[in-house]
Scaffold this motif. Structure first.
Motif, PDB file in Angstrom:
ATOM      1  N   ASP A  25      17.869  42.035  11.173  1.00 25.93           N
ATOM      2  CA  ASP A  25      18.903  42.267  12.175  1.00 25.93           C
ATOM      3  C   ASP A  25      20.239  42.141  11.476  1.00 25.93           C
ATOM      4  N   LEU A  26      21.046  43.173  11.564  1.00 22.31           N
ATOM      5  CA  LEU A  26      22.398  43.146  11.041  1.00 22.31           C
ATOM      6  C   LEU A  26      23.347  42.972  12.233  1.00 22.31           C
ATOM      7  N   ASP A  27      24.628  43.089  12.028  1.00 19.41           N
ATOM      8  CA  ASP A  27      25.577  42.844  13.111  1.00 19.41           C
ATOM      9  C   ASP A  27      25.426  43.845  14.258  1.00 19.41           C
ATOM     10  N   ARG A  28      25.445  45.139  13.945  1.00 21.02           N
ATOM     11  CA  ARG A  28      25.393  46.178  14.974  1.00 21.02           C
ATOM     12  C   ARG A  28      24.079  46.950  14.996  1.00 21.02           C
ATOM     13  N   SER A  29      23.178  46.609  14.077  1.00 17.57           N
ATOM     14  CA  SER A  29      21.962  47.412  13.955  1.00 17.57           C
ATOM     15  C   SER A  29      20.771  46.557  13.556  1.00 17.57           C
ATOM     16  N   ILE A  64      31.287  49.691  11.586  1.00 16.66           N
ATOM     17  CA  ILE A  64      30.339  48.668  11.149  1.00 16.66           C
ATOM     18  C   ILE A  64      28.936  49.251  11.013  1.00 16.66           C
ATOM     19  N   PHE A  65      28.522  50.102  11.952  1.00 13.94           N
ATOM     20  CA  PHE A  65      27.199  50.736  11.861  1.00 13.94           C
ATOM     21  C   PHE A  65      27.074  51.528  10.562  1.00 13.94           C
ATOM     22  N   MET A  66      28.094  52.297  10.214  1.00 12.45           N
ATOM     23  CA  MET A  66      28.030  53.094   8.995  1.00 12.45           C
ATOM     24  C   MET A  66      28.093  52.209   7.747  1.00 12.45           C
ATOM     25  N   ALA A  67      28.834  51.108   7.803  1.00 11.25           N
ATOM     26  CA  ALA A  67      28.849  50.162   6.677  1.00 11.25           C
ATOM     27  C   ALA A  67      27.468  49.544   6.501  1.00 11.25           C
ATOM     28  N   GLU A  68      26.799  49.241   7.601  1.00 15.61           N
ATOM     29  CA  GLU A  68      25.438  48.702   7.520  1.00 15.61           C
ATOM     30  C   GLU A  68      24.475  49.744   6.972  1.00 15.61           C
ATOM     31  N   VAL A  97      20.882  56.301  19.209  1.00 12.82           N
ATOM     32  CA  VAL A  97      21.402  56.461  17.851  1.00 12.82           C
ATOM     33  C   VAL A  97      20.536  55.678  16.879  1.00 12.82           C
ATOM     34  N   HIS A  98      19.948  56.398  15.949  1.00 18.09           N
ATOM     35  CA  HIS A  98      19.179  55.811  14.861  1.00 18.09           C
ATOM     36  C   HIS A  98      19.283  56.731  13.655  1.00 18.09           C
ATOM     37  N   LEU A  99      19.336  56.123  12.495  1.00 20.62           N
ATOM     38  CA  LEU A  99      19.571  56.842  11.258  1.00 20.62           C
ATOM     39  C   LEU A  99      18.370  56.682  10.334  1.00 20.62           C
TER      40      LEU A  99
END
Length: 144
Positions: A25-29, A64-68, A97-99
């Motif tokens: 688990d990261l901050d936003r993802s 933040i999502f893109m940094a993660e 949204v999922h990458l």
């Protein structure tokens, strides 16, 4: 017309386990390692909040999502033999949204073209090897 609840918002880790295993688990993802390891280290990064499109996110959440995503990609690249990490956001069937982060190697599967989302013959690693990959990703992301 009532829309079905979002799978990624409602599914437990156990319900997702046949497809992918929770890494961190990261901050936003939330990061997951795919069971299909045709591309060694392939992961999915799920946004914790529900959104269908990147443009729905507040600028700070998107940043933040893109940094993660970049942090996870760097960890994937450090796993081993990877010449390029490919990124894909779809959402036609799972409108959340999922990458997809897909490591590719020159001469390997799908090099020079888009990766295949669902393989005809997925590569399943022996459990010990899969667990070692999972643990290395967790170490690289500095989580447990």
């Amino acid at each position: 017309m009532t829309q079905a609840p979002c799978r990624y918002c409602t599914a437990s880790l156990a319900e997702l386990d046949s497809l992918m295993v929770h890494v961190a688990d990261l901050d936003r993802s939330r990061a997951f390692l795919l069971r299909d390891q045709t591309h060694r280290g392939r992961c999915v990064l799920l946004l914790k909040q529900h959104a269908r499109e990147l443009f729905e996110l507040a600028p700070e959440d998107l940043r933040i999502f893109m940094a993660e995503a970049a942090e996870l990609a760097a960890a994937i690249a450090q796993l081993g033999d990877c010449d390029k990490v490919n990124y894909a956001i779809y959402g036609d069937l799972n409108e959340h949204v999922h990458l997809h982060l897909v490591p590719k190697t020159r001469g390997g599967s799908n090099w020079g073209q888009a990766f295949v989302l669902v393989q005809d013959q997925p590569v399943t690693l022996p459990q010990a090897e899969f667990n070692a990959t999972l643990q290395k990703l967790q170490l690289l992301l500095q989580v447990t």
